[in-house]
Design an enzyme around this catalytic site. Structure first.
Site, PDB file in Angstrom:
ATOM      1  N   ASN A 188       0.872  -1.178   0.000  1.00 29.38           N
ATOM      2  CA  ASN A 188       0.000   0.000   0.000  1.00 29.38           C
ATOM      3  C   ASN A 188       0.912   1.233   0.000  1.00 29.38           C
ATOM      4  O   ASN A 188       1.492   1.570   1.024  1.00 29.38           O
ATOM      5  CB  ASN A 188      -0.890  -0.045   1.248  1.00 29.38           C
ATOM      6  CG  ASN A 188      -1.740   1.209   1.398  1.00 29.38           C
ATOM      7  OD1 ASN A 188      -1.809   2.035   0.489  1.00 29.38           O
ATOM      8  ND2 ASN A 188      -2.384   1.346   2.539  1.00 29.38           N
ATOM      9  N   LYS A 248       0.194   4.297  -0.310  1.00 32.05           N
ATOM     10  CA  LYS A 248      -0.389   5.488   0.346  1.00 32.05           C
ATOM     11  C   LYS A 248      -0.108   6.749  -0.491  1.00 32.05           C
ATOM     12  O   LYS A 248      -0.195   6.695  -1.704  1.00 32.05           O
ATOM     13  CB  LYS A 248       0.127   5.595   1.780  1.00 32.05           C
ATOM     14  CG  LYS A 248      -0.107   4.298   2.566  1.00 32.05           C
ATOM     15  CD  LYS A 248       0.132   4.448   4.040  1.00 32.05           C
ATOM     16  CE  LYS A 248      -0.147   3.104   4.724  1.00 32.05           C
ATOM     17  NZ  LYS A 248      -0.035   3.188   6.170  1.00 32.05           N
ATOM     18  N   HIS A 296      -9.546   1.068   5.148  1.00 29.48           N
ATOM     19  CA  HIS A 296      -8.257   1.367   5.781  1.00 29.48           C
ATOM     20  C   HIS A 296      -8.467   2.374   6.907  1.00 29.48           C
ATOM     21  O   HIS A 296      -9.233   3.324   6.763  1.00 29.48           O
ATOM     22  CB  HIS A 296      -7.257   1.898   4.751  1.00 29.48           C
ATOM     23  CG  HIS A 296      -5.863   1.878   5.285  1.00 29.48           C
ATOM     24  ND1 HIS A 296      -5.411   2.817   6.195  1.00 29.48           N
ATOM     25  CD2 HIS A 296      -4.843   1.011   5.091  1.00 29.48           C
ATOM     26  CE1 HIS A 296      -4.168   2.524   6.520  1.00 29.48           C
ATOM     27  NE2 HIS A 296      -3.786   1.434   5.858  1.00 29.48           N
ATOM     28  N   GLU A 333      -6.744   4.755   7.939  1.00 36.09           N
ATOM     29  CA  GLU A 333      -6.441   6.160   7.598  1.00 36.09           C
ATOM     30  C   GLU A 333      -7.613   6.796   6.859  1.00 36.09           C
ATOM     31  O   GLU A 333      -7.879   7.993   7.015  1.00 36.09           O
ATOM     32  CB  GLU A 333      -5.142   6.227   6.786  1.00 36.09           C
ATOM     33  CG  GLU A 333      -3.930   5.924   7.670  1.00 36.09           C
ATOM     34  CD  GLU A 333      -2.699   5.417   6.929  1.00 36.09           C
ATOM     35  OE1 GLU A 333      -2.683   5.452   5.682  1.00 36.09           O
ATOM     36  OE2 GLU A 333      -1.755   4.970   7.616  1.00 36.09           O
ATOM     37  N   GLU A 367      -5.563  -5.055  10.725  1.00 32.32           N
ATOM     38  CA  GLU A 367      -4.567  -3.998  10.904  1.00 32.32           C
ATOM     39  C   GLU A 367      -4.839  -3.228  12.199  1.00 32.32           C
ATOM     40  O   GLU A 367      -5.630  -2.275  12.197  1.00 32.32           O
ATOM     41  CB  GLU A 367      -4.612  -3.020   9.731  1.00 32.32           C
ATOM     42  CG  GLU A 367      -4.238  -3.628   8.399  1.00 32.32           C
ATOM     43  CD  GLU A 367      -3.609  -2.576   7.490  1.00 32.32           C
ATOM     44  OE1 GLU A 367      -2.484  -2.812   7.028  1.00 32.32           O
ATOM     45  OE2 GLU A 367      -4.225  -1.530   7.259  1.00 32.32           O
ATOM     46  N   GLY A 424       2.307   2.243  10.785  1.00 35.57           N
ATOM     47  CA  GLY A 424       3.234   3.358  10.618  1.00 35.57           C
ATOM     48  C   GLY A 424       3.974   3.740  11.884  1.00 35.57           C
ATOM     49  O   GLY A 424       4.610   4.788  11.934  1.00 35.57           O
ATOM     50  N   SER A 480       3.274  -2.055  10.377  1.00 34.04           N
ATOM     51  CA  SER A 480       4.722  -2.079  10.608  1.00 34.04           C
ATOM     52  C   SER A 480       5.370  -3.413  10.255  1.00 34.04           C
ATOM     53  O   SER A 480       6.312  -3.840  10.922  1.00 34.04           O
ATOM     54  CB  SER A 480       5.043  -1.680  12.052  1.00 34.04           C
ATOM     55  OG  SER A 480       4.665  -0.327  12.271  1.00 34.04           O
TER      56      SER A 480
HETATM   57  P1  PGA Z   1       2.731   0.297   7.634  1.00 34.48           P
HETATM   58  O1  PGA Z   1       1.269   0.461   6.990  1.00 34.48           O
HETATM   59  O2  PGA Z   1       3.287  -0.980   7.076  1.00 34.48           O
HETATM   60  O3  PGA Z   1       3.509   1.507   7.166  1.00 34.48           O
HETATM   61  O4  PGA Z   1       2.548   0.233   9.089  1.00 34.48           O
HETATM   62  C1  PGA Z   1       0.441  -0.649   6.835  1.00 34.48           C
HETATM   63  C2  PGA Z   1      -0.891  -0.232   6.259  1.00 34.48           C
HETATM   64  O5  PGA Z   1      -1.355   0.855   6.604  1.00 34.48           O
HETATM   65  O6  PGA Z   1      -1.485  -0.960   5.459  1.00 34.48           O
END
Ligand code: PGA
Length: 249
Positions: free
Chosen positions: A9, A11, A93, A95, A167, A173, A211
């Site tokens: 992803n 982003k 997601h 976010e 998640e 992140g 992460s």
């Molecule tokens: P990250 O993001 O690996 O940077 O923690 C994962 C995600 O949001 O799918």
């Protein structure tokens, strides 16, 4: 049928089409035997990335999709617009839930629109830090499955098209992933709730995200019941992403 799947992803990265295309080329060149690999570029680069990946087995995903087919929805993408460009979309997601105000009902509407348009789905859910600390992880997961995936059960005629990503928000992140045990426990709850809805939990592909890196992936790849990963930051580095894919081979 469960598959091994690793999705990058990207982003709101990378910054240029050239960067996105170069990263897509590197993903296409990776050893991927036994693992389906997907990338979710920013929407402005979808067409260029999809063009680069024609003839490869790398699956292109949008990062989000709107529930309406068209109209006055500033900044949004319809499922129909993805036709011929993306094979699937991420929905739910954290976010997007945070920034766009999506709740389980809205995520379900997005998922429905995507599935009706023939897209594959990566359906994300997971608890916040406060919810985990309050001991509510199981309750939250069950509710998100029931109110979200339960609402689209009638659309899941081809379960292989829908993958769920667990998640935990506190792990995204932050550089602090869940432990393999935490992920395995949460995913077990998720599968049981799918069973309770009459969906086949044991037959659903479930990813862990939050992460995941080359250094931490082993814990998830080795932990029974986790079929792959949704990878953010570490998917922007081709070598690191290749190592994550390799862990699930
Ligand atoms: P990250 O993001 O690996 O940077 O923690 C994962 C995600 O949001 O799918």
């Amino acid at each position: 049928m469960r598959v091994r799947l690793v999705v990058g992803n990207w982003k709101m990265n990378p910054r240029t089409s050239d960067e996105a295309v170069a990263l897509a080329r590197a993903v296409a060149a990776m050893r991927r035997d036994g693992v389906t690999v997907g990338v979710a570029p920013p929407s402005v680069f979808l067409r260029d990335v999809a063009g680069t990946l024609v003839g490869t087995s790398v699956v292109v995903y949008a990062q989000d999709v709107h529930w309406e087919p068209k109209g006055a929805y500033t900044g949004q993408l319809s499922a129909a617009m993805l036709d011929g460009i993306a094979a699937g979309s991420i929905v739910g997601h954290s976010e997007v839930r945070r920034d766009q105000g999506d709740d389980d009902a809205r995520v379900a509407r997005k998922a429905t629109a995507a599935l009706r348009a023939g897209l594959r789905l990566v359906y994300c859910l997971g608890e916040s830090l406060a919810q985990r600390q309050a001991g509510e992880t199981g309750i939250v997961i069950r509710r998100q499955v029931r109110d979200g995936i339960g609402a689209i059960a009638a659309e899941l005629r081809d379960p292989a098209r829908t993958v769920v990503a667990y998640e935990p928000i506190w792990a995204i992140g932050t550089g602090v992933p869940a432990t393999g045990e935490q992920a395995r426990d949460a995913i077990a709850v998720l599968r049981r709730e799918l069973d309770a809805l009459g969906l086949d939990g044991a037959d659903t592909t479930i990813l862990y995200g939050g992460s995941v890196s080359a250094a931490t992936v082993g814990e998830f790849a080795r932990s029974g019941g986790i079929d792959g990963a949704l990878v953010g930051g570490a998917s922007l580095d081709a070598e690191e992403f290749a190592a994550i894919v390799a862990a699930f081979r």
